[in-house]
Design a protein around this motif. Structure first.
Motif, PDB file in Angstrom:
ATOM      1  N   THR A  62       0.804  -1.233   0.000  1.00 31.73           N
ATOM      2  CA  THR A  62       0.000   0.000   0.000  1.00 31.73           C
ATOM      3  C   THR A  62       0.832   1.277   0.000  1.00 31.73           C
ATOM      4  O   THR A  62       0.562   2.187  -0.793  1.00 31.73           O
ATOM      5  CB  THR A  62      -0.989   0.000   1.180  1.00 31.73           C
ATOM      6  N   PRO A  63       1.854   1.419   0.867  1.00 29.19           N
ATOM      7  CA  PRO A  63       2.648   2.659   0.827  1.00 29.19           C
ATOM      8  C   PRO A  63       3.291   2.912  -0.541  1.00 29.19           C
ATOM      9  O   PRO A  63       3.291   4.045  -1.031  1.00 29.19           O
ATOM     10  CB  PRO A  63       3.717   2.437   1.903  1.00 29.19           C
ATOM     11  N   LEU A 107       2.219   1.798  -3.463  1.00 30.26           N
ATOM     12  CA  LEU A 107       1.154   2.132  -4.405  1.00 30.26           C
ATOM     13  C   LEU A 107       0.698   3.579  -4.231  1.00 30.26           C
ATOM     14  O   LEU A 107       0.412   4.269  -5.211  1.00 30.26           O
ATOM     15  CB  LEU A 107      -0.028   1.175  -4.222  1.00 30.26           C
ATOM     16  N   MET A 108       0.624   4.040  -2.980  1.00 34.89           N
ATOM     17  CA  MET A 108       0.209   5.412  -2.711  1.00 34.89           C
ATOM     18  C   MET A 108       1.222   6.409  -3.285  1.00 34.89           C
ATOM     19  O   MET A 108       0.848   7.428  -3.858  1.00 34.89           O
ATOM     20  CB  MET A 108       0.057   5.626  -1.203  1.00 34.89           C
ATOM     21  N   VAL A 109       2.515   6.105  -3.114  1.00 39.01           N
ATOM     22  CA  VAL A 109       3.558   6.985  -3.662  1.00 39.01           C
ATOM     23  C   VAL A 109       3.481   7.011  -5.192  1.00 39.01           C
ATOM     24  O   VAL A 109       3.574   8.073  -5.814  1.00 39.01           O
ATOM     25  CB  VAL A 109       4.959   6.527  -3.198  1.00 39.01           C
ATOM     26  N   LEU A 162       0.826   6.374  -7.100  1.00 38.70           N
ATOM     27  CA  LEU A 162      -0.401   7.065  -7.502  1.00 38.70           C
ATOM     28  C   LEU A 162      -0.249   8.576  -7.338  1.00 38.70           C
ATOM     29  O   LEU A 162      -0.590   9.352  -8.234  1.00 38.70           O
ATOM     30  CB  LEU A 162      -1.581   6.553  -6.678  1.00 38.70           C
ATOM     31  N   GLY A 163       0.281   8.991  -6.178  1.00 37.62           N
ATOM     32  CA  GLY A 163       0.489  10.421  -5.933  1.00 37.62           C
ATOM     33  C   GLY A 163       1.462  11.023  -6.921  1.00 37.62           C
ATOM     34  O   GLY A 163       1.255  12.131  -7.428  1.00 37.62           O
ATOM     35  N   LEU A 194       0.154  17.358  -3.228  1.00 36.98           N
ATOM     36  CA  LEU A 194       0.624  16.353  -2.274  1.00 36.98           C
ATOM     37  C   LEU A 194       2.007  16.756  -1.772  1.00 36.98           C
ATOM     38  O   LEU A 194       3.019  16.498  -2.402  1.00 36.98           O
ATOM     39  CB  LEU A 194       0.666  14.977  -2.946  1.00 36.98           C
TER      40      LEU A 194
END
Length: 201
Positions: A38-39, A41-43, A45-46, A172
């Motif tokens: 998840t971390p 993927l978040m980076v 995506l952002g 972000l």
């Protein structure tokens, strides 16, 4: 005093059985993998969102620079401050961002080379459209002009140069993308005559 155990299994056997059962149990694997991924993927995506915004801002600022310079170059034998102020007032609409008045700035310059002159000079200059004040890279009125990309103009010629500055702020803030000033220029030759008379802005 002696302690009697009713269980025939030794402690080592119990540990071995538990270990075997835990190694064979895969019910929490997906949750663990998701927690680890998840971390990242978040980076990703952002980063995709911010890179897309940066590309979009560069394109929109370039479009605005061309639009403003082209609009001024269409006037015949002079332009007044009211027209330029009207262009400045719709800067946010042209760029497509609502914060241009706070983070943008437009500089319009008329650059002319007189007959027999060695260098082109800034004939007049108008500034506005936003609160981000930045010096023109073309030069000041009456000084030798520094045209973009080493451009030179012929004797008795005139061009309109638009410079647009826009301070890009990432949404972000936790990404390693810092705020920066996007700078674009566009040069157009007046279509219907010389535009060297100061518009009074």
């Amino acid at each position: 005093m002696t302690i009697r155990t009713t269980n025939r299994c030794s402690v080592a056997q119990i540990i071995a059985q538990l270990s075997k059962r835990m190694l064979g149990d895969r019910t929490g694997v997906a949750a663990v993998e998701m927690a680890l991924a998840t971390p990242l993927l978040m980076v990703m995506l952002g980063g995709t969102v911010e890179v897309t915004r940066v590309i979009s801002v560069h394109y929109e600022v370039a479009q605005m620079t061309n639009t403003v310079s082209d609009a001024v170059a269409r006037y015949e034998n002079g332009i007044d401050a009211s027209v330029i102020n009207a262009l400045f007032s719709v800067s946010s609409d042209i760029v497509g961002t609502s914060d241009f008045k706070d983070n943008g700035y437009v500089v319009l310059s008329s650059v002319a080379r007189a007959k027999g002159a060695k260098d082109a000079k800034v004939a007049w200059q108008c500034k506005g459209g936003g609160a981000l004040v930045s010096p023109s890279a073309i030069g000041k009125i009456g000084q030798i002009a520094t045209l973009p990309n080493g451009l030179t103009i012929d004797e008795d010629d005139n061009v309109i140069v638009a410079e647009v500055f826009y301070k890009y702020r990432p949404i972000l803030t936790w990404l390693p993308i810092s705020e920066s000033v996007v700078y674009k220029t566009a040069v157009f030759r007046p279509r219907l005559g010389s535009l060297t008379t100061a518009p009074g802005c």
